[in-house]
Design a protein around this motif. Structure first.
Motif, PDB file in Angstrom:
ATOM      1  N   VAL A   7      58.179-185.022 -39.693  1.00 26.89           N
ATOM      2  CA  VAL A   7      58.137-184.555 -38.306  1.00 26.89           C
ATOM      3  C   VAL A   7      58.854-183.202 -38.297  1.00 26.89           C
ATOM      4  N   LYS A   8      58.120-182.144 -38.017  1.00 26.11           N
ATOM      5  CA  LYS A   8      58.700-180.807 -38.244  1.00 26.11           C
ATOM      6  C   LYS A   8      59.347-180.180 -37.013  1.00 26.11           C
ATOM      7  N   ILE A   9      59.101-180.796 -35.842  1.00 30.96           N
ATOM      8  CA  ILE A   9      59.663-180.224 -34.608  1.00 30.96           C
ATOM      9  C   ILE A   9      60.603-181.238 -33.964  1.00 30.96           C
ATOM     10  N   ALA A  10      61.780-180.776 -33.557  1.00 29.52           N
ATOM     11  CA  ALA A  10      62.720-181.673 -32.872  1.00 29.52           C
ATOM     12  C   ALA A  10      63.136-181.075 -31.534  1.00 29.52           C
ATOM     13  N   VAL A  11      63.407-181.974 -30.608  1.00 33.31           N
ATOM     14  CA  VAL A  11      63.950-181.587 -29.308  1.00 33.31           C
ATOM     15  C   VAL A  11      65.278-182.309 -29.155  1.00 33.31           C
ATOM     16  N   ILE A  12      66.326-181.546 -28.814  1.00 29.97           N
ATOM     17  CA  ILE A  12      67.614-182.169 -28.500  1.00 29.97           C
ATOM     18  C   ILE A  12      67.782-182.077 -26.999  1.00 29.97           C
ATOM     19  N   GLY A  13      67.999-183.224 -26.384  1.00 35.54           N
ATOM     20  CA  GLY A  13      68.196-183.257 -24.931  1.00 35.54           C
ATOM     21  C   GLY A  13      69.683-183.287 -24.633  1.00 35.54           C
ATOM     22  N   GLY A  14      70.104-182.456 -23.689  1.00 33.87           N
ATOM     23  CA  GLY A  14      71.511-182.434 -23.299  1.00 33.87           C
ATOM     24  C   GLY A  14      71.716-183.210 -22.013  1.00 33.87           C
ATOM     25  N   SER A  15      72.720-182.787 -21.223  1.00 34.22           N
ATOM     26  CA  SER A  15      73.036-183.478 -19.968  1.00 34.22           C
ATOM     27  C   SER A  15      71.801-183.501 -19.077  1.00 34.22           C
ATOM     28  N   LEU A  79      67.969-185.225 -38.522  1.00 33.63           N
ATOM     29  CA  LEU A  79      66.738-184.490 -38.190  1.00 33.63           C
ATOM     30  C   LEU A  79      66.139-183.873 -39.461  1.00 33.63           C
ATOM     31  N   LYS A  80      67.005-183.297 -40.266  1.00 28.25           N
ATOM     32  CA  LYS A  80      66.528-182.680 -41.514  1.00 28.25           C
ATOM     33  C   LYS A  80      65.837-183.737 -42.397  1.00 28.25           C
ATOM     34  N   SER A  81      66.389-184.949 -42.406  1.00 27.94           N
ATOM     35  CA  SER A  81      65.823-185.994 -43.273  1.00 27.94           C
ATOM     36  C   SER A  81      64.432-186.427 -42.806  1.00 27.94           C
ATOM     37  N   LEU A  82      64.102-186.142 -41.550  1.00 31.50           N
ATOM     38  CA  LEU A  82      62.752-186.458 -41.056  1.00 31.50           C
ATOM     39  C   LEU A  82      61.759-185.342 -41.417  1.00 31.50           C
ATOM     40  N   GLY A  83      62.304-184.214 -41.870  1.00 32.30           N
ATOM     41  CA  GLY A  83      61.440-183.086 -42.221  1.00 32.30           C
ATOM     42  C   GLY A  83      61.457-181.977 -41.184  1.00 32.30           C
ATOM     43  N   VAL A  84      62.415-182.044 -40.251  1.00 30.91           N
ATOM     44  CA  VAL A  84      62.438-181.073 -39.150  1.00 30.91           C
ATOM     45  C   VAL A  84      62.687-179.647 -39.666  1.00 30.91           C
ATOM     46  N   GLU A  85      61.906-178.715 -39.114  1.00 35.05           N
ATOM     47  CA  GLU A  85      62.070-177.288 -39.455  1.00 35.05           C
ATOM     48  C   GLU A  85      62.442-176.461 -38.231  1.00 35.05           C
ATOM     49  N   ALA A  86      62.096-176.950 -37.033  1.00 32.07           N
ATOM     50  CA  ALA A  86      62.345-176.177 -35.805  1.00 32.07           C
ATOM     51  C   ALA A  86      62.979-177.070 -34.751  1.00 32.07           C
ATOM     52  N   LYS A 198      75.532-173.850 -35.837  1.00 29.70           N
ATOM     53  CA  LYS A 198      75.986-173.496 -37.195  1.00 29.70           C
ATOM     54  C   LYS A 198      75.432-174.474 -38.223  1.00 29.70           C
ATOM     55  N   LEU A 199      75.420-175.740 -37.846  1.00 31.45           N
ATOM     56  CA  LEU A 199      74.968-176.771 -38.793  1.00 31.45           C
ATOM     57  C   LEU A 199      73.459-176.695 -38.990  1.00 31.45           C
ATOM     58  N   ALA A 200      72.729-176.347 -37.927  1.00 29.06           N
ATOM     59  CA  ALA A 200      71.282-176.146 -38.075  1.00 29.06           C
ATOM     60  C   ALA A 200      71.040-175.020 -39.078  1.00 29.06           C
ATOM     61  N   ARG A 201      71.828-173.964 -38.967  1.00 27.46           N
ATOM     62  CA  ARG A 201      71.695-172.831 -39.905  1.00 27.46           C
ATOM     63  C   ARG A 201      72.000-173.278 -41.326  1.00 27.46           C
ATOM     64  N   GLU A 202      73.088-174.032 -41.509  1.00 25.39           N
ATOM     65  CA  GLU A 202      73.425-174.502 -42.863  1.00 25.39           C
ATOM     66  C   GLU A 202      72.338-175.421 -43.432  1.00 25.39           C
ATOM     67  N   ALA A 203      71.664-176.140 -42.538  1.00 23.91           N
ATOM     68  CA  ALA A 203      70.607-177.050 -42.992  1.00 23.91           C
ATOM     69  C   ALA A 203      69.251-176.343 -43.072  1.00 23.91           C
ATOM     70  N   GLU A 204      69.256-175.029 -42.843  1.00 24.07           N
ATOM     71  CA  GLU A 204      68.030-174.209 -42.932  1.00 24.07           C
ATOM     72  C   GLU A 204      66.961-174.659 -41.947  1.00 24.07           C
ATOM     73  N   MET A 205      67.380-175.011 -40.723  1.00 25.24           N
ATOM     74  CA  MET A 205      66.400-175.336 -39.682  1.00 25.24           C
ATOM     75  C   MET A 205      66.468-174.241 -38.612  1.00 25.24           C
ATOM     76  N   ALA A 206      65.306-173.767 -38.151  1.00 25.57           N
ATOM     77  CA  ALA A 206      65.268-172.773 -37.074  1.00 25.57           C
ATOM     78  C   ALA A 206      65.739-173.455 -35.790  1.00 25.57           C
ATOM     79  N   TYR A 207      66.553-172.751 -35.007  1.00 26.64           N
ATOM     80  CA  TYR A 207      67.212-173.391 -33.860  1.00 26.64           C
ATOM     81  C   TYR A 207      67.237-172.417 -32.689  1.00 26.64           C
ATOM     82  N   GLN A 208      66.775-172.861 -31.543  1.00 27.15           N
ATOM     83  CA  GLN A 208      66.932-172.070 -30.315  1.00 27.15           C
ATOM     84  C   GLN A 208      67.443-172.971 -29.202  1.00 27.15           C
ATOM     85  N   MET A 209      68.507-172.526 -28.556  1.00 25.09           N
ATOM     86  CA  MET A 209      69.020-173.273 -27.410  1.00 25.09           C
ATOM     87  C   MET A 209      68.315-172.779 -26.151  1.00 25.09           C
TER      88      MET A 209
END
Ligand SMILES: CSC[C@H]1O[C@H](OP(=O)(O)O)[C@H](O)[C@@H]1O
Ligand code: ADE
Length: 299
Positions: A7-15, A79-86, A198-209
């Motif tokens: 699964v290459k796309i992830a969504v993180i839901g906040g408050s 997320l990385k273990s699922l194959g997430v890239e973005a 920072k952790l998304a960067r270390e895990a080499e996943m593209a990240y936009q808030m």
């Protein structure tokens, strides 16, 4: 391997954003990682055009984790273990600028760190050292995909190129702090961007808030300061807009994932960020990192 992986796309839901709506449920997973369990089980869902998306509620569904307690390393590793890239990471923020009104959406391009060093914020420790580049903390490729769909927002405006300040919390800021952050050049404030980005960067996943403004914090003289009640009043509208934005951007996100452009400059970057001589790398640390970046640090 499950048929829906990777699964290459992830969504993180906040408050206020604890589920994905209007999208078919496929599975729920709760991976163990070397950094523990994620905030909650991760839902895998599928859009009408067959795009798989992993959804994770940052504070858990029901909001039981403080910003300080969010297990960001486990979240990113899972997320990385699922194959997430973005990763599209939603966040409720306070506005430090008149022109960024409650219910507006903001794409930050910079972060100022005002967390207190009490959140584990790197995968590289205990016998292995690496220094990730973080000058531009967000993905320019994802930013563009989202910006292209800015007109779908209802009852609010989209803004980009703003500076986000991330504070520790959980208490809100004092007026003096809020004014100080304005003097720093910060435009919006939350408690969640770090160490996640920072952790998304270390895990080499593209990240936009994707920041969703809920209040004017407390910098406005003679106006009432932010309360949870005020924040919650805007969360419902924001959450409906978040679902709208997601629906509009997922085809574009899928495209940049499929053509590989989302990982340009990221893929392979952490191989060269490591400072520790192969013979000096702790075996235990390398083993943990195999989960995240397999083959990078083994000798
Ligand atoms: C509910 S107000 C403060 C809270 O809201 C934001 O959470 P999130 O970023 O997960 O949407 C902010 O960062 C604080 O954690
Ligand atoms: N004023 C504020 N300060 C910090 N985090 C927030 N999240 C939403 N509003 C906020």
């Amino acid at each position: 391997m499950a048929s829906y992986l990777p699964v290459k796309i992830a969504v993180i839901g906040g408050s206020g954003l604890y589920n994905l709506e209007g999208i078919e449920f496929v599975a729920e997973v709760n991976p163990d990682t070397p950094w523990g369990k994620p905030s909650d089980a991760i839902t895998i869902a599928r859009t009408a055009d067959g795009t798989h998306v992993a959804f994770l509620a940052r504070h858990g569904r029901g909001h039981y984790l403080t910003p300080t307690e969010v297990p960001s390393r486990a979240n990113m590793a899972a997320l990385k273990s699922l194959g997430v890239e973005a990763i599209l990471a939603f966040s409720a923020v306070g506005s430090l600028r008149e022109e960024l009104a409650p219910r507006d959406f903001i794409l930050p391009s910079q972060i100022i760190d005002r967390t207190k060093g009490i959140r584990p914020s790197t995968f590289f420790e205990d016998g292995i050292v690496a220094h990730a580049m973080f000058a531009d903390p967000f993905s320019k490729v994802l930013e563009q995909v989202i910006w292209d769909q800015r007109d779908v927002l209802e009852g609010g405006k989209f803004h980009k190129d703003k500076t986000l300040i991330c504070m520790e919390g959980p208490q809100f800021s004092t007026r003096a702090e809020s004014n100080m952050y304005r003097s720093f050049g910060a435009d919006v404030i939350n408690m969640s961007a770090l160490p996640e980005a920072k952790l998304a960067r270390e895990a080499e996943m593209a990240y936009q808030m994707i920041c969703m403004s809920t209040d004017y914090d407390c910098w406005k003289e003679h106006e009432v300061a932010v309360t949870v009640e005020a924040v919650v009043a805007n969360l419902n509208a924001n959450s409906a807009n978040a679902q709208r934005v997601l629906k509009a951007i997922l085809p574009g996100v899928r495209k940049v994932v499929e053509d590989g452009s989302v990982l340009e400059g990221l893929k392979g970057s952490m191989r060269f960020a490591c400072m520790t001589a192969p013979a000096k790398r702790s075996k235990a640390a390398v083993e943990k990192l195999e989960f995240l970046l397999p083959g990078y640090y083994t000798v």
